[in-house]
Design a protein around this motif. Structure first.
Motif, PDB file in Angstrom:
ATOM      1  N   ASN A 156      -7.232   7.233  -0.516  1.00  0.00           N
ATOM      2  CA  ASN A 156      -6.855   6.393   0.619  1.00  0.00           C
ATOM      3  C   ASN A 156      -7.155   4.912   0.403  1.00  0.00           C
ATOM      4  N   ASP A 157      -7.489   4.543  -0.833  1.00  0.00           N
ATOM      5  CA  ASP A 157      -7.710   3.125  -1.111  1.00  0.00           C
ATOM      6  C   ASP A 157      -6.427   2.343  -0.852  1.00  0.00           C
ATOM      7  N   ASP A 158      -6.541   1.291  -0.040  1.00  0.00           N
ATOM      8  CA  ASP A 158      -5.404   0.413   0.259  1.00  0.00           C
ATOM      9  C   ASP A 158      -5.846  -1.034   0.163  1.00  0.00           C
ATOM     10  N   ILE A 159      -4.875  -1.898  -0.065  1.00  0.00           N
ATOM     11  CA  ILE A 159      -5.152  -3.328  -0.159  1.00  0.00           C
ATOM     12  C   ILE A 159      -4.878  -3.972   1.193  1.00  0.00           C
ATOM     13  N   TYR A 160      -5.840  -4.740   1.674  1.00  0.00           N
ATOM     14  CA  TYR A 160      -5.755  -5.415   2.967  1.00  0.00           C
ATOM     15  C   TYR A 160      -5.727  -6.924   2.756  1.00  0.00           C
ATOM     16  N   ARG A 161      -4.957  -7.576   3.596  1.00  0.00           N
ATOM     17  CA  ARG A 161      -4.937  -9.037   3.622  1.00  0.00           C
ATOM     18  C   ARG A 161      -5.973  -9.515   4.637  1.00  0.00           C
ATOM     19  N   ILE A 162      -6.776 -10.507   4.259  1.00  0.00           N
ATOM     20  CA  ILE A 162      -7.768 -11.062   5.163  1.00  0.00           C
ATOM     21  C   ILE A 162      -7.377 -12.510   5.448  1.00  0.00           C
ATOM     22  N   GLN A 163      -7.216 -12.832   6.724  1.00  0.00           N
ATOM     23  CA  GLN A 163      -6.727 -14.154   7.137  1.00  0.00           C
ATOM     24  C   GLN A 163      -7.643 -14.706   8.217  1.00  0.00           C
ATOM     25  N   SER A 186       0.839  -1.193   0.000  1.00  0.00           N
ATOM     26  CA  SER A 186       0.000   0.000   0.000  1.00  0.00           C
ATOM     27  C   SER A 186       0.877   1.247   0.000  1.00  0.00           C
ATOM     28  N   SER A 187       0.478   2.228  -0.789  1.00  0.00           N
ATOM     29  CA  SER A 187       1.270   3.456  -0.966  1.00  0.00           C
ATOM     30  C   SER A 187       0.448   4.670  -0.557  1.00  0.00           C
ATOM     31  N   PRO A 188       1.039   5.853  -0.568  1.00  0.00           N
ATOM     32  CA  PRO A 188       0.262   7.062  -0.244  1.00  0.00           C
ATOM     33  C   PRO A 188      -0.795   7.378  -1.295  1.00  0.00           C
ATOM     34  N   THR A 189      -0.717   6.734  -2.459  1.00  0.00           N
ATOM     35  CA  THR A 189      -1.714   6.942  -3.505  1.00  0.00           C
ATOM     36  C   THR A 189      -2.739   5.812  -3.460  1.00  0.00           C
ATOM     37  N   SER A 190      -3.598   5.812  -4.441  1.00  0.00           N
ATOM     38  CA  SER A 190      -4.640   4.799  -4.498  1.00  0.00           C
ATOM     39  C   SER A 190      -4.072   3.460  -4.965  1.00  0.00           C
ATOM     40  N   ASP A 191      -4.377   2.373  -4.201  1.00  0.00           N
ATOM     41  CA  ASP A 191      -3.997   1.002  -4.555  1.00  0.00           C
ATOM     42  C   ASP A 191      -5.237   0.128  -4.353  1.00  0.00           C
ATOM     43  N   PHE A 192      -5.654  -0.579  -5.376  1.00  0.00           N
ATOM     44  CA  PHE A 192      -6.901  -1.335  -5.228  1.00  0.00           C
ATOM     45  C   PHE A 192      -7.034  -2.389  -6.321  1.00  0.00           C
ATOM     46  N   GLY A 193      -8.062  -3.232  -6.166  1.00  0.00           N
ATOM     47  CA  GLY A 193      -8.497  -4.137  -7.221  1.00  0.00           C
ATOM     48  C   GLY A 193      -7.581  -5.300  -7.488  1.00  0.00           C
ATOM     49  N   SER A 194      -7.374  -6.182  -6.512  1.00  0.00           N
ATOM     50  CA  SER A 194      -6.434  -7.296  -6.679  1.00  0.00           C
ATOM     51  C   SER A 194      -7.008  -8.390  -7.577  1.00  0.00           C
ATOM     52  N   ALA A 195      -6.105  -9.143  -8.209  1.00  0.00           N
ATOM     53  CA  ALA A 195      -6.467 -10.324  -9.001  1.00  0.00           C
ATOM     54  C   ALA A 195      -5.381 -11.373  -8.819  1.00  0.00           C
ATOM     55  N   TYR A 196      -5.775 -12.642  -8.764  1.00  0.00           N
ATOM     56  CA  TYR A 196      -4.792 -13.726  -8.674  1.00  0.00           C
ATOM     57  C   TYR A 196      -4.109 -13.925 -10.024  1.00  0.00           C
ATOM     58  N   TYR A 197      -2.787 -14.124  -9.968  1.00  0.00           N
ATOM     59  CA  TYR A 197      -1.989 -14.332 -11.180  1.00  0.00           C
ATOM     60  C   TYR A 197      -0.860 -15.293 -10.830  1.00  0.00           C
ATOM     61  N   GLY A 198      -1.173 -16.601 -10.847  1.00  0.00           N
ATOM     62  CA  GLY A 198      -0.198 -17.594 -10.415  1.00  0.00           C
ATOM     63  C   GLY A 198       0.125 -17.404  -8.942  1.00  0.00           C
ATOM     64  N   ASP A 199       1.427 -17.290  -8.619  1.00  0.00           N
ATOM     65  CA  ASP A 199       1.835 -17.052  -7.235  1.00  0.00           C
ATOM     66  C   ASP A 199       2.000 -15.569  -6.943  1.00  0.00           C
ATOM     67  N   LYS A 200       1.370 -14.748  -7.763  1.00  0.00           N
ATOM     68  CA  LYS A 200       1.401 -13.298  -7.583  1.00  0.00           C
ATOM     69  C   LYS A 200      -0.025 -12.771  -7.508  1.00  0.00           C
ATOM     70  N   ILE A 201      -0.133 -11.489  -7.191  1.00  0.00           N
ATOM     71  CA  ILE A 201      -1.386 -10.793  -7.430  1.00  0.00           C
ATOM     72  C   ILE A 201      -1.092  -9.609  -8.336  1.00  0.00           C
ATOM     73  N   VAL A 202      -2.105  -9.179  -9.062  1.00  0.00           N
ATOM     74  CA  VAL A 202      -2.025  -7.990  -9.905  1.00  0.00           C
ATOM     75  C   VAL A 202      -3.018  -6.980  -9.358  1.00  0.00           C
ATOM     76  N   PHE A 203      -2.628  -5.738  -9.287  1.00  0.00           N
ATOM     77  CA  PHE A 203      -3.485  -4.704  -8.714  1.00  0.00           C
ATOM     78  C   PHE A 203      -3.235  -3.380  -9.422  1.00  0.00           C
ATOM     79  N   ALA A 204      -4.107  -2.417  -9.202  1.00  0.00           N
ATOM     80  CA  ALA A 204      -3.972  -1.082  -9.782  1.00  0.00           C
ATOM     81  C   ALA A 204      -3.369  -0.143  -8.748  1.00  0.00           C
ATOM     82  N   SER A 205      -2.507   0.724  -9.209  1.00  0.00           N
ATOM     83  CA  SER A 205      -1.879   1.704  -8.320  1.00  0.00           C
ATOM     84  C   SER A 205      -1.612   2.986  -9.089  1.00  0.00           C
TER      85      SER A 205
END
Length: 670
Positions: free
Chosen positions: A430-437, A160-179
């Motif tokens: 203030n959009d940020d990506i959160y991990r849910i566990q 997560s950065s000071p800018t907008s980060d959002f919209g995750s997608a699974y991509y193998g062992d990675k995720i892809v997101f917008a920033s």
């Protein structure tokens, strides 16, 4: 982003689709224990009962039996049908447990309103118990929010950065997101005063920790917005959202607004992305965005605000500001027409950011349903036709009083990601990506199955574990000590533990697990069932007492309800040859009882013949008090209930000259 504050042309694009504001909101049957083979096992009582009903006969007992055969086999659709008919037709003959079974069945087919009413009746009949307490304390427990039954943690990710980060997608062992940080172009959004968005990758470890933010591709990323993507399982095709921009040119609608469109690209053998193409159902006059793939990758889901008043007559207009749609992926670059998911999911407000999990659940965001504030995440089941089930708010802490959206989740691994602007006051900035566990709180639901009469253990019993929607999630056979164990059950969850074995009536316990690691020890008693003699058709069909008027032998309407079972069996199985026996108790003279029982046996035979059964398939004889089943002979004082055991009618299968069993215990009322 709680209110619309800006009238700029980009507002429609960014507010309605790209930024935090627009968002997401089996059948297994019970395994029957092995049955010991006999020559007449093909006689299916349930089929006979169904044909009895088709012939116009009905009774509470028939409806109970039909409901039970479906309920114990987890066919809740049919169970609710027959329990419903039972309760509506014979309310005075319905015991409390049938209201509970009916409520559970209706819940499983998403008829929560009737389920609640049946639970109220069950509560009035039984008083206080755990099921009732849960129901009274939380009247919406039948539609419990998916996440509320689980303890889980929410943590902002390191990318997560000071800018907008959002919209995750699974991509193998990675995720892809917008920033908006580290993007390609030099342009900034007039609305957010941030750079335009690009797509990035991040490495994902087994705990869901993210690192190593890297631009996805300089072919996909442009000087305008790129966001929210989805990948095919082989990782070679991407569908993504972009402003109406291709080949270096931006397209605008008649209001001079640069809309959003869906694009696809493919990965070459060299690992680089290329062949970027616009999807054919896009338009410069409306936006399409935020793609999601069905499990079989034959449907593409997305959000759109298509108006439906354009020249293209195939468009289905949105019900509100934006709706969820899907198109069929036909291959070779061909797609079907957009199909609106309809009012069962779309509202007059905004629905967006669909995601379909590996378990076939649809997650999406909306601000059109009661929630915690801002945009909330919801979940529902979805079938191959795009029809959805009960829609559930996934609760706190996934949802907050701010905007929460763009969830992706691996339900098997109890791990996922979502986007929220809960930590700021600048809306999408203030959009940020959160991990849910999910937490590791587990309960061992263990116990033993015993014989209710003797208290002895029952090895080889089938034990099912059902969740709060009556979906089977576990299945075991008890060991030599009659024991079972389901060690990975969730804390603070409702379960049904159901036990069954041939020769016993099924039984179940409904429990709520504690909020801490613990082992439960249940004791589930099964009531033994007296086995039917091999050639006793009446016993096989659970024939109820056949009533004759006092000192009469004609067939009453009440007797017809039971004889209809024999009639249906003989129609269904034309090879059956039946001997009808009629027996009385010892009260009355020997000669009188013999003559009366014979008249009744012959009357029963004639009734079946009048319904079309060949007379050659039927024999009948009255035995009076010649074959008593107990000690209640002349001069022996006995209770009425003991005498009743001797007043019986027996229907014996005679195919192959089998020996007739004279101890069958179906009864006739004098």
């Amino acid at each position: 982003m709680k209110a619309i504050k800006n009238s700029s042309k980009l507002l429609l694009i960014t507010l309605a689709f790209l930024c935090a504001g627009v968002m997401f909101s089996q059948e297994k049957k019970i395994k029957k224990a092995d049955k010991e083979f006999d020559r007449f096992a093909y006689i299916d009582a349930r089929d006979i009962y169904l044909k009895v009903v088709e012939d116009g006969y009905a009774s509470a007992q028939i409806f109970k039996k039909l409901g039970d055969t479906y309920y114990w086999n987890s066919d809740y659709d049919n169970a609710s049908k027959w329990y419903g008919r039972l309760i509506d037709t014979f309310p005075s003959e319905v015991e409390a447990q049938y209201y509970l079974r009916a409520a559970q069945s209706y819940k499983s087919v998403n008829n929560y309103e009737r389920s609640d009413k049946l639970m109220e009746t069950y509560s009035a009949m039984t008083g206080d118990n755990l099921v009732i307490r849960n129901f009274k304390e939380n009247k919406s427990y039948l539609s419990v929010i998916a996440f509320l039954s689980k303890k889980y943690e929410l943590e902002k990710t390191s990318i997560s950065s000071p800018t907008s980060d959002f919209g995750s997608a699974y991509y193998g062992d990675k995720i892809v997101f917008a920033s908006a940080q580290g993007t390609t172009g030099s342009r900034t959004s007039d609305w957010t005063n941030q750079p335009y968005l690009d797509l990035f990758t991040a490495d994902k470890d087994s705990l869901g920790e993210l690192s190593n933010k890297t631009p996805l591709s300089n072919v996909i990323n442009t000087e305008y917005h790129e966001s929210s993507a989805v990948f095919t399982k082989d990782g070679k095709t991407i569908y993504f959202t972009r402003n109406n921009f291709i080949k270096g040119k931006a397209g605008k609608d008649k209001e001079k607004t640069i809309r959003l469109k869906l694009y696809t690209a493919t990965k070459g053998d060299d690992g680089n992305w290329g062949d970027v193409k616009e999807l054919p159902f896009n338009s410069k006059e409306y936006s399409t965005a935020h793609p999601a793939l069905s499990l079989d990758e034959k449907k593409l889901y997305f959000a759109s605000d298509m108006p439906g008043n354009l020249k293209d007559s195939n468009l289905q207009p949105t019900l509100g500001m934006s709706d969820l749609y899907f198109v069929e992926i036909k291959g070779d670059g061909l797609y079907g027409d957009p199909v609106n998911l309809g009012p069962s999911i779309n509202t007059e407000a905004r629905e967006s950011y669909p995601f379909i999990s590996k378990n076939g659940n649809l997650y999406f965001a909306t601000d059109g349903r009661p929630g915690l504030g801002g945009f909330d995440i919801y979940s529902t089941t979805i079938n191959d036709e795009g029809s959805v089930g009960e829609i559930k708010n996934i609760g706190i802490p996934a949802n907050s009083n701010q905007d929460d959206f763009a969830i992706i989740i691996d339900e098997d691994k109890n791990l996922g990601f979502l986007t929220s602007n809960r930590d700021g006051e600048q809306g999408s900035v203030n959009d940020d990506i959160y991990r849910i566990q999910f937490s590791k709180c587990k309960v061992d639901i263990a116990g033993v199955v015993v014989d209710k009469k003797t208290g002895l253990i029952i090895p080889g019993a089938t034990v099912l574990l059902l969740d709060d929607t009556n979906t089977e999630i576990g299945n075991q056979i008890t060991n030599e000590k009659g024991e079972f164990s389901f060690p990975d059950s969730e804390c603070e969850s409702q379960y049904t533990v159901r036990a069954s074995k041939t020769g016993y009536e099924p039984n179940e316990e409904i429990i709520t697990t504690p909020n801490k690691v613990e082992k439960l020890n249940l004791r589930i008693p099964l009531t033994p069932i007296d086995p039917c003699p091999e050639n006793d058709l009446g016993c096989r069909l659970d024939l109820q007492p056949i009533y004759f008027d006092f000192d009469k032998s004609f067939i009453t309407s009440k007797a017809e309800e039971e004889l209809a079972k024999i009639l249906s069996a003989m129609r269904e199985y034309p090879e059956l040859i039946i001997h009808i026996e009629s027996h009385t108790d010892s009260r009355g003279s020997f000669k009188y009882n013999e003559a009366l029982s014979d008249r009744r046996a012959q009357s029963t035979r004639q009734w079946l013949i009048s319904k079309g059964i060949d007379a050659n398939r039927l024999t009948a004889k009255g035995y009076g008090e010649n074959r008593l089943t107990n000690e209640c002979s002349d001069g022996v004082p006995c209770s009425d209930s003991k005498h009743d055991l001797n007043r019986r009618s027996v229907f014996l299968i005679q195919n192959g000259n089998e020996k007739i069993d004279n101890n069958a215990n179906q009864r006739v009322r004098n």
